[in-house]
Design a protein around this motif. Structure first.
Motif, PDB file in Angstrom:
ATOM      1  N   ALA A  97      67.670  77.204 -68.032  1.00  0.00           N
ATOM      2  CA  ALA A  97      68.425  75.697 -67.764  1.00  0.00           C
ATOM      3  C   ALA A  97      68.652  74.800 -67.687  1.00  0.00           C
ATOM      4  O   ALA A  97      69.173  73.625 -67.611  1.00  0.00           O
ATOM      5  CB  ALA A  97      68.765  76.117 -65.785  1.00  0.00           C
ATOM      6  N   LEU A  98      67.019  74.399 -67.889  1.00  0.00           N
ATOM      7  CA  LEU A  98      66.405  72.441 -68.049  1.00  0.00           C
ATOM      8  C   LEU A  98      65.687  72.996 -69.766  1.00  0.00           C
ATOM      9  O   LEU A  98      65.008  73.555 -70.239  1.00  0.00           O
ATOM     10  CB  LEU A  98      65.605  72.868 -67.626  1.00  0.00           C
ATOM     11  N   PRO A  99      66.133  72.024 -70.474  1.00  0.00           N
ATOM     12  CA  PRO A  99      65.429  72.032 -72.036  1.00  0.00           C
ATOM     13  C   PRO A  99      64.070  71.967 -71.608  1.00  0.00           C
ATOM     14  O   PRO A  99      63.537  70.854 -71.190  1.00  0.00           O
ATOM     15  CB  PRO A  99      66.247  70.642 -73.189  1.00  0.00           C
ATOM     16  N   THR A 100      63.316  72.460 -72.563  1.00  0.00           N
ATOM     17  CA  THR A 100      61.001  72.103 -72.763  1.00  0.00           C
ATOM     18  C   THR A 100      61.552  71.182 -73.483  1.00  0.00           C
ATOM     19  O   THR A 100      61.787  70.392 -74.444  1.00  0.00           O
ATOM     20  CB  THR A 100      61.123  73.817 -73.323  1.00  0.00           C
ATOM     21  N   GLN A 101      60.421  70.372 -73.322  1.00  0.00           N
ATOM     22  CA  GLN A 101      59.879  69.282 -73.759  1.00  0.00           C
ATOM     23  C   GLN A 101      58.232  69.033 -74.772  1.00  0.00           C
ATOM     24  O   GLN A 101      57.498  70.102 -73.574  1.00  0.00           O
ATOM     25  CB  GLN A 101      59.937  68.290 -73.228  1.00  0.00           C
ATOM     26  N   ASP A 150      51.624  76.559 -67.340  1.00  0.00           N
ATOM     27  CA  ASP A 150      52.509  77.113 -69.001  1.00  0.00           C
ATOM     28  C   ASP A 150      52.637  75.565 -69.214  1.00  0.00           C
ATOM     29  O   ASP A 150      53.706  74.706 -68.811  1.00  0.00           O
ATOM     30  CB  ASP A 150      52.920  77.736 -68.744  1.00  0.00           C
ATOM     31  N   MET A 151      51.556  74.711 -70.276  1.00  0.00           N
ATOM     32  CA  MET A 151      51.736  73.364 -70.891  1.00  0.00           C
ATOM     33  C   MET A 151      53.408  74.103 -72.102  1.00  0.00           C
ATOM     34  O   MET A 151      53.820  72.778 -72.653  1.00  0.00           O
ATOM     35  CB  MET A 151      50.686  73.489 -71.674  1.00  0.00           C
ATOM     36  N   ARG A 152      53.793  74.830 -71.812  1.00  0.00           N
ATOM     37  CA  ARG A 152      54.859  75.466 -72.927  1.00  0.00           C
ATOM     38  C   ARG A 152      56.031  74.484 -72.376  1.00  0.00           C
ATOM     39  O   ARG A 152      57.133  75.343 -72.687  1.00  0.00           O
ATOM     40  CB  ARG A 152      55.134  76.714 -74.033  1.00  0.00           C
ATOM     41  N   ALA A 153      56.294  75.220 -70.832  1.00  0.00           N
ATOM     42  CA  ALA A 153      57.648  75.165 -69.934  1.00  0.00           C
ATOM     43  C   ALA A 153      57.417  73.926 -69.081  1.00  0.00           C
ATOM     44  O   ALA A 153      57.786  73.598 -67.998  1.00  0.00           O
ATOM     45  CB  ALA A 153      57.243  76.005 -68.987  1.00  0.00           C
ATOM     46  N   VAL A 154      56.940  72.583 -70.062  1.00  0.00           N
ATOM     47  CA  VAL A 154      57.226  71.023 -69.234  1.00  0.00           C
ATOM     48  C   VAL A 154      59.106  70.728 -69.588  1.00  0.00           C
ATOM     49  O   VAL A 154      59.432  71.013 -70.868  1.00  0.00           O
ATOM     50  CB  VAL A 154      56.562  70.234 -70.369  1.00  0.00           C
ATOM     51  N   LEU A 155      59.736  71.213 -68.405  1.00  0.00           N
ATOM     52  CA  LEU A 155      61.166  70.757 -68.367  1.00  0.00           C
ATOM     53  C   LEU A 155      61.307  68.958 -68.265  1.00  0.00           C
ATOM     54  O   LEU A 155      61.210  68.566 -67.723  1.00  0.00           O
ATOM     55  CB  LEU A 155      61.327  71.797 -67.038  1.00  0.00           C
ATOM     56  N   ASP A 156      62.298  69.199 -69.217  1.00  0.00           N
ATOM     57  CA  ASP A 156      62.954  67.225 -69.056  1.00  0.00           C
ATOM     58  C   ASP A 156      64.622  67.678 -68.330  1.00  0.00           C
ATOM     59  O   ASP A 156      65.292  68.073 -68.996  1.00  0.00           O
ATOM     60  CB  ASP A 156      63.395  67.067 -70.853  1.00  0.00           C
ATOM     61  N   LEU A 157      64.448  66.856 -67.766  1.00  0.00           N
ATOM     62  CA  LEU A 157      65.548  66.236 -66.708  1.00  0.00           C
ATOM     63  C   LEU A 157      66.244  65.121 -66.840  1.00  0.00           C
ATOM     64  O   LEU A 157      67.584  65.030 -66.784  1.00  0.00           O
ATOM     65  CB  LEU A 157      64.857  66.077 -65.144  1.00  0.00           C
ATOM     66  N   ASN A 158      66.351  64.591 -68.466  1.00  0.00           N
ATOM     67  CA  ASN A 158      66.797  63.173 -68.139  1.00  0.00           C
ATOM     68  C   ASN A 158      66.163  63.489 -70.250  1.00  0.00           C
ATOM     69  O   ASN A 158      65.585  62.545 -70.908  1.00  0.00           O
ATOM     70  CB  ASN A 158      66.650  61.747 -68.006  1.00  0.00           C
ATOM     71  N   PRO A 159      66.742  63.871 -71.215  1.00  0.00           N
ATOM     72  CA  PRO A 159      66.548  64.265 -72.376  1.00  0.00           C
ATOM     73  C   PRO A 159      67.037  63.265 -73.339  1.00  0.00           C
ATOM     74  O   PRO A 159      66.865  62.453 -74.146  1.00  0.00           O
ATOM     75  CB  PRO A 159      67.398  65.462 -73.123  1.00  0.00           C
ATOM     76  N   ASP A 160      68.785  62.635 -72.517  1.00  0.00           N
ATOM     77  CA  ASP A 160      69.120  61.318 -73.392  1.00  0.00           C
ATOM     78  C   ASP A 160      68.402  60.302 -72.882  1.00  0.00           C
ATOM     79  O   ASP A 160      68.739  59.132 -73.684  1.00  0.00           O
ATOM     80  CB  ASP A 160      70.997  61.587 -72.728  1.00  0.00           C
TER      81      ASP A 160
END
Length: 479
Positions: free
Chosen positions: A63-67, A234-244
């Protein structure tokens, strides 16, 4: 067999050289002490794995992109200061030890150094996580803050009425801001717990933790859960709610919904919009560990001598690369009814996975000891030497050392005066650069400094929030 351990500076060697001179010297103001009843029962620290939340996190990542952490650091929106630009000095003279000035020090951005809502507690870094002490090309430090939601704050600032749980701060102490040699960018990330809501939609909520200690190993961040055990992220699962990076408009998410980083009152998926109490990044929990023994502690201050301890603070011992361990200890404020000073134990880590080593469904502690002193806020161990931060209200704190003697944990030398309000501990082990690097013992202070605030202006005990590090060689050279 050739050892894989190649540190350039070994505390054990200093211990052998200084033992005769130091162990016979009592701590200033009181005799050297050993904790009664050692060794503590190691099995009291045993843990059992909790529910596996990886499936929940996979649904959130759809649902949400990772960073990545490196990109997160590059996009840091706050600046910490070091060098002459960091004027906060919480290293007072309020106890009986001698002051050891930090070799490195960082001051927070003004909004974080003065906030009443967020209180810094835990600290870890990539030296815990990786033997080469690098995350890609970076060397981040990570700190944890808990949200001190209270009626007093809520009455004066409605934005603080909602308990936002725990946030992390990612800071690279080695990379200066372009044009600002004293500046270091950092970024906050909100910790969350995933769950399925009543409509069976994946969502998340704030984690209600004190976060008194954190420890990073491989891809996983461990967070102390005081009366339960540990939470794992999990450090691989930082989710980005404002990628733009345009907070003024909602972003379209991977599942076709929206994300909003403007509404401070909401968290998780609500009416098909993802919220985060305004934080751009959230990191969901993937696992947990719960004490196998019954929890005998019911108070945040006092302790009991048997049963599961409190998970007040944690750290990683990487001195033996073949057998890494997670160190866990408890904070106790002793009184006549509860004289216990607390315990510290070690839990094995599976280096292949980065998770705790489980045998027949149990993480079995490899040892435990009663602490020589109470009021311990942080603990670390390296080459058999234990380091403890001890603090009391707004007085200067003390850094203490201890070693195992027989079956007891015994004070080593005098106490060393450090910051007012010292918290968790983290060792930068320097094993990736034998002969050329420097080993550091990192910590941070919790008390905000406000002009006119009586709790922060006691004579000889200045307050102020900083991240700081002592050279291990300087610590062990002290009598």
């Amino acid at each position: 067999m050739i050892s894989t351990r190649t540190p350039f500076f070994r505390p054990a060697a200093w211990a052998a050289v200084l033992a005769a001179a130091v162990l016979s010297v009592p701590a200033v103001g009181s005799p050297a002490q050993a904790a009664p009843g050692d060794p503590a029962v190691a099995s009291s620290f045993n843990l059992k794995p909790g529910p596996d939340l990886n499936g929940h996190v996979t649904a959130l990542k759809a649902a949400l992109p990772t960073q990545g952490i490196q990109t997160l650091l590059d996009q840091g929106n706050r600046v910490a200061k070091t060098g002459t630009s960091c004027t906060t000095d919480p290293f007072g003279t309020g106890d009986s030890g001698t002051i050891l000035a930090p070799d490195r020090k960082f001051c927070w951005d003004g909004g974080d150094s003065d906030t009443k809502e967020w209180i810094p507690q835990g600290i870890t870094g990539v030296s815990d996580a990786q033997a080469d002490e690098l995350w890609g090309t970076r060397k981040p430090l990570v700190t944890a803050w808990y949200d001190k939601a209270s009626k007093d704050l809520c009455d004066s600032d409605p934005a603080t009425c909602h308990d936002k749980g725990v946030r992390l701060s990612f800071l690279d102490p080695e990379t200066a801001v372009p044009g600002d040699p004293d500046g270091r960018r950092y970024r906050h990330v909100l910790l969350v717990e995933p769950y399925y809501n009543s409509f069976q939609h994946i969502s998340y909520k704030a984690v209600d933790l004190h976060a008194g200690g954190i420890a990073w190993y491989k891809n996983y961040l461990y967070v102390a859960d005081t009366l339960n055990g540990l939470r794992v992220f999990d450090m691989r699962a930082v989710l980005d709610l404002n990628p733009d990076q345009n907070a003024s408009a909602d972003d379209t998410t991977l599942d076709g919904l929206k994300s909003n980083v403007r509404d401070e009152t909401k968290i998780g998926r609500q009416s098909n919009v993802y919220y985060s109490h305004t934080y751009r990044y959230v990191m969901p929990q993937v696992a947990s560990y719960k004490f196998a023994s019954a929890q005998g502690n019911t108070s945040a201050g006092t302790c009991v001598a048997t049963g599961a301890p409190k998970a007040s603070y944690i750290s990683i011992d990487r001195s033996d690369l073949a057998a890494p361990a997670l160190i866990m200890g408890e904070y106790c404020n002793s009184d006549e009814e509860h004289p216990e000073k607390g315990r510290v134990g070690a839990l094995p880590i599976d280096d292949a996975t980065g998770l705790l080593k489980t045998t027949n469904g149990v993480v079995a502690a490899s040892g435990a000891y009663h602490l020589p002193r109470d009021l311990t806020q942080g603990a670390a161990r390296y080459d058999g030497m234990y380091y403890f931060n001890r603090s009391y209200l707004n007085n200067s704190g003390s850094l203490r050392r201890a070693q195992v003697s027989g079956t007891r944990l015994v004070d080593y030398g005098n106490n060393i005066t450090n910051a007012v309000g010292p918290e968790d501990l983290y060792i930068e082990h320097g094993q990736s650069r034998p002969g050329s690097g420097t080993q550091y013992l990192w910590s941070l202070s919790e008390h905000r400094m406000e002009n006119g605030d009586a709790t922060c202006t006691d004579a000889g005990s200045p307050c102020g929030r900083v991240i700081y590090a002592h050279r291990m060689a300087d610590i062990l050279a002290r009598p």
